[in-house]
Write a protein that holds these residues in place. Structure first.
Motif, PDB file in Angstrom:
ATOM      1  N   LEU A 281      10.975 -16.010  14.660  1.00  0.00           N
ATOM      2  CA  LEU A 281      10.189 -14.859  14.231  1.00  0.00           C
ATOM      3  C   LEU A 281      11.092 -13.697  13.847  1.00  0.00           C
ATOM      4  O   LEU A 281      10.835 -12.987  12.886  1.00  0.00           O
ATOM      5  N   ILE A 282      12.177 -13.522  14.574  1.00  0.00           N
ATOM      6  CA  ILE A 282      13.150 -12.485  14.228  1.00  0.00           C
ATOM      7  C   ILE A 282      14.213 -13.137  13.344  1.00  0.00           C
ATOM      8  O   ILE A 282      14.800 -14.143  13.713  1.00  0.00           O
ATOM      9  N   GLY A 283      14.414 -12.567  12.185  1.00  0.00           N
ATOM     10  CA  GLY A 283      15.347 -13.160  11.226  1.00  0.00           C
ATOM     11  C   GLY A 283      14.719 -14.327  10.496  1.00  0.00           C
ATOM     12  O   GLY A 283      15.409 -15.269  10.099  1.00  0.00           O
ATOM     13  N   ILE A 284      13.404 -14.265  10.326  1.00  0.00           N
ATOM     14  CA  ILE A 284      12.685 -15.372   9.688  1.00  0.00           C
ATOM     15  C   ILE A 284      13.181 -15.589   8.256  1.00  0.00           C
ATOM     16  O   ILE A 284      13.213 -14.676   7.453  1.00  0.00           O
ATOM     17  N   GLU A 285      13.634 -16.793   8.011  1.00  0.00           N
ATOM     18  CA  GLU A 285      14.072 -17.214   6.679  1.00  0.00           C
ATOM     19  C   GLU A 285      13.839 -18.718   6.581  1.00  0.00           C
ATOM     20  O   GLU A 285      13.999 -19.447   7.561  1.00  0.00           O
ATOM     21  N   ALA A 286      13.507 -19.169   5.385  1.00  0.00           N
ATOM     22  CA  ALA A 286      13.242 -20.590   5.165  1.00  0.00           C
ATOM     23  C   ALA A 286      14.428 -21.459   5.562  1.00  0.00           C
ATOM     24  O   ALA A 286      14.248 -22.576   6.046  1.00  0.00           O
ATOM     25  N   ARG A 287      15.639 -20.948   5.403  1.00  0.00           N
ATOM     26  CA  ARG A 287      16.817 -21.769   5.710  1.00  0.00           C
ATOM     27  C   ARG A 287      16.947 -22.091   7.199  1.00  0.00           C
ATOM     28  O   ARG A 287      17.688 -22.987   7.570  1.00  0.00           O
ATOM     29  N   TYR A 288      16.229 -21.377   8.049  1.00  0.00           N
ATOM     30  CA  TYR A 288      16.278 -21.641   9.488  1.00  0.00           C
ATOM     31  C   TYR A 288      15.145 -22.549   9.964  1.00  0.00           C
ATOM     32  O   TYR A 288      15.011 -22.801  11.156  1.00  0.00           O
ATOM     33  N   ALA A 289      14.335 -23.034   9.045  1.00  0.00           N
ATOM     34  CA  ALA A 289      13.208 -23.900   9.407  1.00  0.00           C
ATOM     35  C   ALA A 289      13.715 -25.209  10.006  1.00  0.00           C
ATOM     36  O   ALA A 289      14.600 -25.853   9.459  1.00  0.00           O
ATOM     37  N   GLN A 290      13.140 -25.573  11.130  1.00  0.00           N
ATOM     38  CA  GLN A 290      13.492 -26.820  11.826  1.00  0.00           C
ATOM     39  C   GLN A 290      12.256 -27.712  11.857  1.00  0.00           C
ATOM     40  O   GLN A 290      11.233 -27.342  12.447  1.00  0.00           O
ATOM     41  N   LYS A 291      12.340 -28.848  11.216  1.00  0.00           N
ATOM     42  CA  LYS A 291      11.198 -29.772  11.170  1.00  0.00           C
ATOM     43  C   LYS A 291      10.962 -30.361  12.547  1.00  0.00           C
ATOM     44  O   LYS A 291      11.882 -30.871  13.186  1.00  0.00           O
ATOM     45  N   ILE A 292       9.689 -30.281  13.003  1.00  0.00           N
ATOM     46  CA  ILE A 292       9.362 -30.845  14.314  1.00  0.00           C
ATOM     47  C   ILE A 292       8.309 -31.950  14.240  1.00  0.00           C
ATOM     48  O   ILE A 292       8.117 -32.673  15.207  1.00  0.00           O
ATOM     49  N   ALA A 293       7.626 -32.076  13.090  1.00  0.00           N
ATOM     50  CA  ALA A 293       6.644 -33.159  12.943  1.00  0.00           C
ATOM     51  C   ALA A 293       6.414 -33.437  11.459  1.00  0.00           C
ATOM     52  O   ALA A 293       6.467 -32.530  10.633  1.00  0.00           O
ATOM     53  N   ASN A 294       6.144 -34.680  11.150  1.00  0.00           N
ATOM     54  CA  ASN A 294       5.865 -35.071   9.771  1.00  0.00           C
ATOM     55  C   ASN A 294       4.472 -34.654   9.323  1.00  0.00           C
ATOM     56  O   ASN A 294       4.241 -34.441   8.135  1.00  0.00           O
ATOM     57  N   THR A 295       3.532 -34.562  10.286  1.00  0.00           N
ATOM     58  CA  THR A 295       2.148 -34.190   9.984  1.00  0.00           C
ATOM     59  C   THR A 295       1.567 -33.421  11.161  1.00  0.00           C
ATOM     60  O   THR A 295       2.109 -33.448  12.277  1.00  0.00           O
ATOM     61  N   TRP A 296       0.431 -32.773  10.897  1.00  0.00           N
ATOM     62  CA  TRP A 296      -0.280 -32.097  11.986  1.00  0.00           C
ATOM     63  C   TRP A 296      -0.700 -33.114  13.047  1.00  0.00           C
ATOM     64  O   TRP A 296      -0.570 -32.877  14.239  1.00  0.00           O
ATOM     65  N   ASN A 297      -1.209 -34.260  12.635  1.00  0.00           N
ATOM     66  CA  ASN A 297      -1.671 -35.258  13.601  1.00  0.00           C
ATOM     67  C   ASN A 297      -0.541 -35.715  14.522  1.00  0.00           C
ATOM     68  O   ASN A 297      -0.768 -35.975  15.710  1.00  0.00           O
TER      69      ASN A 297
END
Length: 105
Positions: free
Chosen positions: A79-95
């Motif tokens: 949330l602090i320093g939010i940038e797309a480059r810091y996105a960490q994938k945690i699931a392939n889908t909502w399900n």
């Protein structure tokens, strides 16, 4: 490009509401946002400007948000320093993520 909320998330919220619960694996804890809160919260954190390509839908209670990308994959971003480059994938889908949430009964 507009990111849409996956229909499976809408179904989950309709059945269970804005759940706050622990999860198996990442993120460890989740605070889902109601449909009414998603738009306002995304505007407040300026996600379109700071991390384009994501739509936030929850927090983890520890300074990170969870967001969908255009393919419906789930990512965690600071949330602090939010940038797309810091996105960490945690699931392939909502399900996939939903299956890890301890839903209160």
């Amino acid at each position: 490009m507009e990111i849409r909320i996956p229909p499976e998330y809408l179904e989950f919220i309709t059945l269970h509401g804005a759940v706050e619960s622990f999860t198996e694996g990442e993120p460890g804890y989740i605070e889902l946002w109601s449909l009414q809160d998603i738009v306002g919260n995304n505007e407040a954190i300026q996600i379109k400007q700071l991390a384009p390509g994501y739509l936030a839908f929850a927090g983890n209670g520890g300074g990170e948000i969870l967001a969908f990308n255009s393919q419906g994959e789930v990512f965690m971003l600071p949330l602090i320093g939010i940038e797309a480059r810091y996105a960490q994938k945690i699931a392939n889908t909502w399900n996939e993520l939903a299956g890890c949430i301890e839903v209160p009964t």
